[in-house]
Structures are given as structure tokens and as C-alpha cells.
Design an enzyme around this catalytic site. Structure first.
Site, PDB file in Angstrom:
ATOM      1  N   ARG A  21       0.822  -1.215   0.000  1.00 53.39           N
ATOM      2  CA  ARG A  21       0.000   0.000   0.000  1.00 53.39           C
ATOM      3  C   ARG A  21       0.861   1.272   0.000  1.00 53.39           C
ATOM      4  O   ARG A  21       0.397   2.366  -0.289  1.00 53.39           O
ATOM      5  CB  ARG A  21      -0.984  -0.005   1.178  1.00 53.39           C
ATOM      6  CG  ARG A  21      -2.029   1.100   1.099  1.00 53.39           C
ATOM      7  CD  ARG A  21      -3.259   0.918   1.993  1.00 53.39           C
ATOM      8  NE  ARG A  21      -3.096  -0.002   3.098  1.00 53.39           N
ATOM      9  CZ  ARG A  21      -2.509   0.271   4.253  1.00 53.39           C
ATOM     10  NH1 ARG A  21      -2.014   1.473   4.489  1.00 53.39           N
ATOM     11  NH2 ARG A  21      -2.419  -0.657   5.205  1.00 53.39           N
ATOM     12  N   TYR A  76     -16.108  17.998 -15.403  1.00 53.22           N
ATOM     13  CA  TYR A  76     -16.507  16.590 -15.342  1.00 53.22           C
ATOM     14  C   TYR A  76     -17.490  16.426 -14.174  1.00 53.22           C
ATOM     15  O   TYR A  76     -17.177  16.774 -13.040  1.00 53.22           O
ATOM     16  CB  TYR A  76     -15.268  15.710 -15.150  1.00 53.22           C
ATOM     17  CG  TYR A  76     -15.579  14.249 -15.045  1.00 53.22           C
ATOM     18  CD1 TYR A  76     -16.200  13.582 -16.104  1.00 53.22           C
ATOM     19  CD2 TYR A  76     -15.272  13.527 -13.910  1.00 53.22           C
ATOM     20  CE1 TYR A  76     -16.504  12.228 -16.009  1.00 53.22           C
ATOM     21  CE2 TYR A  76     -15.566  12.178 -13.808  1.00 53.22           C
ATOM     22  CZ  TYR A  76     -16.183  11.534 -14.863  1.00 53.22           C
ATOM     23  OH  TYR A  76     -16.476  10.205 -14.770  1.00 53.22           O
ATOM     24  N   ASP A 143      -7.200  19.709 -13.873  1.00 54.84           N
ATOM     25  CA  ASP A 143      -7.445  18.384 -14.431  1.00 54.84           C
ATOM     26  C   ASP A 143      -7.164  18.479 -15.929  1.00 54.84           C
ATOM     27  O   ASP A 143      -7.903  19.123 -16.668  1.00 54.84           O
ATOM     28  CB  ASP A 143      -8.902  17.975 -14.164  1.00 54.84           C
ATOM     29  CG  ASP A 143      -9.224  16.573 -14.676  1.00 54.84           C
ATOM     30  OD1 ASP A 143      -8.603  16.137 -15.657  1.00 54.84           O
ATOM     31  OD2 ASP A 143     -10.119  15.929 -14.093  1.00 54.84           O
ATOM     32  N   LYS A 168      -7.948   7.385 -19.683  1.00 54.07           N
ATOM     33  CA  LYS A 168      -8.251   7.877 -21.019  1.00 54.07           C
ATOM     34  C   LYS A 168      -7.012   7.751 -21.923  1.00 54.07           C
ATOM     35  O   LYS A 168      -6.622   6.654 -22.234  1.00 54.07           O
ATOM     36  CB  LYS A 168      -8.773   9.312 -20.925  1.00 54.07           C
ATOM     37  CG  LYS A 168      -9.782   9.530 -19.760  1.00 54.07           C
ATOM     38  CD  LYS A 168     -11.122   8.905 -20.018  1.00 54.07           C
ATOM     39  CE  LYS A 168     -12.079   8.916 -18.829  1.00 54.07           C
ATOM     40  NZ  LYS A 168     -12.295  10.190 -18.146  1.00 54.07           N
TER      41      LYS A 168
HETATM   42  C1  LIG Z   1     -12.866  10.336 -16.743  1.00 59.71           C
HETATM   43  C2  LIG Z   1     -12.487  11.593 -16.061  1.00 59.71           C
HETATM   44  C3  LIG Z   1     -12.233  11.610 -14.689  1.00 59.71           C
HETATM   45  C4  LIG Z   1     -12.411  10.393 -13.813  1.00 59.71           C
HETATM   46  O1  LIG Z   1     -11.564   9.332 -14.173  1.00 59.71           O
HETATM   47  P1  LIG Z   1     -11.936   7.818 -13.770  1.00 59.71           P
HETATM   48  O2  LIG Z   1     -10.704   7.057 -14.095  1.00 59.71           O
HETATM   49  O3  LIG Z   1     -13.137   7.456 -14.581  1.00 59.71           O
HETATM   50  O4  LIG Z   1     -12.252   7.809 -12.308  1.00 59.71           O
HETATM   51  C5  LIG Z   1     -11.853  12.810 -14.112  1.00 59.71           C
HETATM   52  N1  LIG Z   1     -11.723  13.931 -14.847  1.00 59.71           N
HETATM   53  C6  LIG Z   1     -11.976  13.945 -16.172  1.00 59.71           C
HETATM   54  C7  LIG Z   1     -11.824  15.220 -16.934  1.00 59.71           C
HETATM   55  C8  LIG Z   1     -12.372  12.784 -16.823  1.00 59.71           C
HETATM   56  O5  LIG Z   1     -12.631  12.815 -18.123  1.00 59.71           O
END
Ligand SMILES: *Cc1c(COP(=O)(O)O)cnc(C)c1O
Length: 345
Positions: A21, A76, A143, A168
Site C-alpha cells: 500500500r 466533469y 485536471d 483515457k
Molecule cells: C474520466 C475523467 C475523470 C475520472 O476518471 P476515472 O478514471 O473514470 O475515475 C476525471 N476527470 C476527467 C476530466 C475525466 O474525463
């Protein structure tokens, strides 16, 4: 050549690693690669949302619980919901409206930026926002999931933290969830690691390995997808079924100039609004054969979805908006499929 998947929960006492962890050699290889791309130190988590949760906790730790947060109105939706759930006053503004963001900063503890925003693809003037936040003592988290560190490096512009959903583009193959927080300052890195060690939202070693594998081809994937996206956006603009195209690579897009000045490319996401509202948009999403009707983005296969099909999606997102994630298929195949889906009665 390849870092192995180190699948172990614990390590023999007295070595570099102690317990699974706290650290893992496969995470470390990924964190080293990702940190160098962003110009900071990366700490990986089990998903993008785990990284979002850690980032806000790090930046708000020890801060007066009545201090406000400035958040993107079209951010988001799960992130905005998480921040709204903290019980602090929330100031929702469009990150593209620099004046409005700057006006909302006095007294705010945290500015949360998304760039470009998901799904409206609005581009923030990050250098200006970070400078204004510095003057008001507001911490900044960006982000940059939709941009990746290849197109946007917020730490260089004065942000305190960067968050990525590596789920992504960074992983790139629609086969894993993983998140990362990247910081320039060591105290913030230490706090992010402490948060992960305590709350336990750790990435699996195999997932870290998959993202590391994805990173190896990120530049060629993104380059190709971005190039195709530019071509499709231009054609979509002239399509009679399309009311509006949002893509920062188009000269007429409100974020075009800013993207050119602050980013190394407009990315591979396109948002379109179709004539005929929600039903027309649903019909387009149901008719494509090559484009897959599904959520998420950043994989090698092209996908699309009507964002407002999710009940939690932000109300400022038009009901007829389809978000397109351009993958690596042939541009003519993608166009033929999209054109047919848009044109058929
Ligand atoms: C998909 C996404 C997230 C969250 O990511 P997960 O891996 O699905 O938890 C956060 N911010 C943005 C801009 C996203 O597109």
C-alpha cells in the site's frame, strides 16, 4: 526492456519497499515517466476520481472549512459532485471566462480548473488564472485529462497540482482505470502519498503496467488522432445536420487562440450539437457502426456518446451534444460512418 508487473503485497524487511500500500516498483516506473512528462512528481491512484479526491484533500487540508471553492460550471460532473459534497461554498463559473474566474477568486481556498473542459472543450487562460490565484492566495488544481501532458503542462504555468484520468489517453486502450496527481512541490507530493497510503486507493501493479505500456505510444497515438480530429471537425462544420462544432483546433472556436498560445495542440475530442435536439442526437449515436456508442474517451477505437444521457451531467451541456473521441481508424472510414449516421432520416 520492460518493467515487470511486481505482484506482491509485501516485501522482505530491510529493503527499499516495505508494504504494497506504500510503494511498488511497477508504480514507480510509471510515476517516473509521467512525472517527467509533466515536469513534476507523479503519485498514481486506482482511478481518476481517486486522484481527484486526493488532490482536493491535499490542497484543502488545514484550510478554514467555510472557505469557498471555484469550480468549472461544465467540469466533469462527478468531480463537481464530489467538490459540492464537501459542504464548502461552491462558485461555479465558466473557466473560459477569465474575468468571471478572477472575480470569483477573493476568499476562495481552491480553484479547480479543467482544460479543455469535458465535454464542452472550453480552454482556460491558465497563465492568467494561476497568476490571479497567486495574488488571492488560492491554490490551483488543473485536471488535464483531455489534453494529456503532451499538449498542456499546467505546473509550468503556476498550478499547484495536476490531475490525470490515465484511464483515457495515457493508457489509451480502453482496458484499465488509473489516476494520477502530479505536483512540483515536495510537500504536496508527500501529502498525496500519505493520502494514498492512508485511504488505500492504490493502483494495481498490472494496471500501472498497462498505463506504462500505453505511454510508450502516446505521442504517435495522439498525433494521429488529433490530425484526424482536425479533418473531421472541418467537415462536420459544413454538415447540414450539425448545428455547432466545438473543437479548439477550428479557427472559429472561442478557445482557438488560447489553445494556440498555451497548448501544444487542440487534442482529439470534438463536441457537436445536432439539429433536432436530444432524439436526433440519440438516433445518430444509435446509427453509427464504426464509432462505438459508449462513454469515456482516449482509446484507439473511435467512440461517441450523447453526454446528457447521464442524469448527473451538468445542465449547461446541451441535450443535443455528442462528444466524439477520435481514435486511430482511417479518416475516410470514420467520416463515411459519421456522415451516414448524421444524414439518414
Ligand atoms: C474520466 C475523467 C475523470 C475520472 O476518471 P476515472 O478514471 O473514470 O475515475 C476525471 N476527470 C476527467 C476530466 C475525466 O474525463
Amino acid at each position: 526492456m520492460a518493467t515487470p508487473v511486481v505482484a506482491t503485497s509485501t516485501f522482505g524487511a530491510g529493503g527499499v519497499h516495505g508494504y504494497g500500500r506504500y510503494s511498488n516498483p511497477t508504480w514507480q516506473a510509471l510515476e517516473s515517466a509521467l512525472g517527467s512528462l509533466d515536469g513534476g512528481t507523479a503519485v498514481t491512484f486506482s482511478s481518476g476520481m481517486a486522484a481527484v479526491a486526493a488532490a482536493q484533500a491535499v490542497l484543502l487540508s488545514g484550510i478554514d472549512p467555510s472557505a469557498a471553492m471555484v469550480v468549472p460550471a461544465d467540469g466533469y460532473h462527478t468531480t463537481v459532485a464530489l467538490l459540492a459534497g464537501l459542504g464548502r461554498p461552491l462558485r461555479e463559473v465558466s473557466m473560459a471566462d477569465t474575468e468571471a474566474v478572477v472575480a470569483a477568486l477573493p476568499g476562495a481556498a481552491l480553484l479547480w480548473v479543467e482544460c479543455p473542459t469535458n465535454p464542452l472543450l472550453q480552454v482556460a487562460d491558465l497563465p492568467a488564472l494561476c497568476a490571479a490565484a497567486r495574488r488571492t492566495g488560492t491554490r490551483v488544481c488543473v485536471d488535464a485529462t483531455t489534453a494529456t501532458p503532451l499538449l498542456l503542462r499546467p505546473l509550468e504555468m503556476g498550478a499547484d497540482l495536476v490531475v490525470h484520468a490515465a484511464t483515457k489517453y495515457l493508457s489509451g486502450h480502453s482496458d484499465t482505470l488509473l489516476g494520477a496527481v502530479v505536483a512540483g512541490r515536495q510537500d504536496l507530493v508527500d501529502q498525496a502519498v500519505a493520502h494514498r497510503s492512508m485511504y488505500g486507493a492504490i493502483p494495481g501493479p498490472f494496471e500501472a503496467w498497462l498505463v506504462l505500456r500505453g505511454l510508450r505510444t502516446l505521442p504517435v497515438r495522439l498525433d494521429r488522432a488529433q490530425h484526424t480530429a482536425g479533418e473531421l471537425a472541418r467537415r462536420l462544420q459544413a454538415h447540414p445536420a450539425v448545428q455547432r462544432v466545438r473543437y479548439p483546433g477550428l479557427p472559429g472556436d472561442p478557445g482557438h487562440r488560447r489553445a494556440r498560445d498555451t497548448m501544444d495542440g487542440p487534442g482529439a475530442l470534438i463536441a457537436i450539437e445536432v439539429h433536432g435536439g436530444q432524439d436526433a442526437a440519440d438516433a445518430v449515436a444509435a446509427r453509427t457502426r464504426l464509432w462505438v456508442n459508449t462513454t469515456s474517451f482516449g482509446g484507439v477505437e473511435s467512440t461517441l456518446e450523447r453526454r446528457r444521457r447521464w442524469p448527473g451531467e451538468r445542465p449547461c451541456v446541451p441535450a443535443s451534444l455528442l462528444r466524439l473521441s477520435v481514435g486511430l481508424e482511417d479518416v475516410e472510414d470514420l467520416w463515411d460512418d459519421l456522415d451516414a449516421a448524421l444524414t439518414r432520416p
